[in-house]
Write a protein that holds these residues in place. Sequence first.
Motif, short mmCIF file in Angstrom:
data_model
loop_
_atom_site.label_atom_id
_atom_site.label_comp_id
_atom_site.label_asym_id
_atom_site.label_seq_id
_atom_site.Cartn_x
_atom_site.Cartn_y
_atom_site.Cartn_z
N SER A 286 7.74 6.62 20.59
CA SER A 286 7.31 7.57 21.35
C SER A 286 8.36 8.74 21.27
O SER A 286 9.40 8.38 21.15
N LEU A 287 7.75 10.02 21.31
CA LEU A 287 8.54 11.28 21.58
C LEU A 287 8.82 11.51 23.24
O LEU A 287 9.56 12.38 23.50
N LEU A 288 8.04 10.86 23.99
CA LEU A 288 8.07 10.87 25.35
C LEU A 288 9.35 10.14 26.01
O LEU A 288 9.80 9.16 25.26
N GLU A 289 9.87 11.05 27.02
CA GLU A 289 11.10 10.28 27.73
C GLU A 289 10.44 9.87 28.93
O GLU A 289 10.20 10.79 29.88
N SER A 290 10.35 8.67 29.47
CA SER A 290 9.86 8.34 30.71
C SER A 290 10.32 7.02 31.16
O SER A 290 10.60 6.15 30.37
N SER A 291 10.41 6.82 32.56
CA SER A 291 10.93 5.78 32.95
C SER A 291 9.82 4.69 33.26
O SER A 291 10.10 3.49 33.68
N GLU A 292 8.71 5.16 32.85
CA GLU A 292 7.48 4.06 33.15
C GLU A 292 7.62 2.95 31.87
O GLU A 292 6.96 2.04 32.35
N PHE A 293 8.27 3.31 30.79
CA PHE A 293 8.27 2.34 29.92
C PHE A 293 9.09 1.08 30.36
O PHE A 293 10.41 1.18 30.96
N GLN A 328 1.21 0.42 12.45
CA GLN A 328 -0.05 0.57 11.65
C GLN A 328 -0.45 2.04 11.27
O GLN A 328 -0.39 2.86 12.32
N ASN A 329 -0.72 2.14 10.14
CA ASN A 329 -1.12 3.67 9.93
C ASN A 329 -2.40 4.34 10.47
O ASN A 329 -2.47 5.21 10.78
N TYR A 330 -3.32 3.30 10.78
CA TYR A 330 -4.55 3.77 11.22
C TYR A 330 -4.37 4.30 12.75
O TYR A 330 -4.85 5.24 13.15
N LEU A 331 -3.46 3.54 13.42
CA LEU A 331 -3.07 4.00 14.77
C LEU A 331 -2.23 5.07 14.75
O LEU A 331 -2.67 6.20 15.71
N GLN A 333 -2.69 7.54 12.75
CA GLN A 333 -3.83 8.54 12.33
C GLN A 333 -4.33 9.02 13.60
O GLN A 333 -4.93 10.24 13.81
N LEU A 334 -4.82 7.77 14.41
CA LEU A 334 -5.69 8.02 15.48
C LEU A 334 -4.95 8.92 16.67
O LEU A 334 -5.70 9.65 17.30
N SER A 335 -3.74 8.63 16.70
CA SER A 335 -3.17 9.35 17.68
C SER A 335 -2.25 10.54 17.12
O SER A 335 -1.52 11.37 18.09
#
Length: 360
Positions: A286-293, A328-331, A333-335
Amino acid sequence: MLELKNLSKSYGSVKAVKQVDLTIGKGEFFCLLGPSGCGKTTILRMIAGFEKVSGGKILLGGRDITNDSPNKRDVNTVFQNYALFPNFSVLDNINYGLKLKKLPKSELDARTEEVIRLVGLGGFEKRMPANLSGGQQQRVALARALINQPQLLLLDEPLSALDKKISEQTRNELSELQKKVGITFVFVTHNQTEALALADRIAVMKDGLIEHCDKPKEIYERPLTHFVADFIGSMNFFECTVTHSDEQISRLEIPGMGQITLSYNQIQQVGAKVLFCIRPERIKLSLLESSEFENCLGGIIRQKHYLGEITKFIVELSDNKMISVVCQNYLLQLSNEFYDIGEKVNVIWSKTSGELIHVS
């Protein structure tokens, strides 16, 4: 069906098999898995009677066969090189054993026809082994073993000589065949994928000992030792210290990286040194920085390998710690997420992912 009691084998001062205890059920597809030299083939050869036992017993259907000659055991073996008679046709290779038993022709023909049908060799009866593919040769070897209707069938690396596509096809056929005939199979391999795909249970071996014996899912997801975790698939390891532990969660401190949380129902002593392991496919980028993880560590992508269905990333964390992440490459691509070498990312995973496999 099969019991190994305190079974051991020595070659001079070298102990190839060390007091192994094992019980295999009737109709079970059982796999002995491990690297070269771990003792798995030696065990197979002792069961077949090709190697003398140094210590312990082998029971087949409750009968002690430890000292019986191979022809006195209700056991057949499919060898790695198939061991077909090159000057015999497919038909003569298959029914050779029955001819030695001098069965009535009507019974011989009926059993031969049935086993040829089971392995899908109809129309190949007159061919010679040299005119068969590797997969077809293996079917002949299986048919020759099955026609004797043994209590136990031993298979010594039977797929190792086949290419990847034929091996996968033959693996599926072997699984279906075992279900049809209902005979107990003991399958020896060094290939983790074969073992996971085929076996009802797997015994992972190292240095003449069984490290872990269980169902494939248990061995893959909850390995008991560092060796099993590392040998079965890919694994990331973290040396940690327990900072909190109760019946719901454990909190672990990774030196130089911070804390992670693990759902773990075995209470650990605070301050204990533990080894946390997690599969590459259980980690996300993930590129996000979040305390939710639930668990999040920062890193930099150092390598990126496109492998068709998946992309494998090597991520450098703090203290030069390298871990693998599989996406997974399809994931991706989807995102619309395409991570590049040198990019800063967060590696994240759920507290339900990963295991403690070693506590000191």
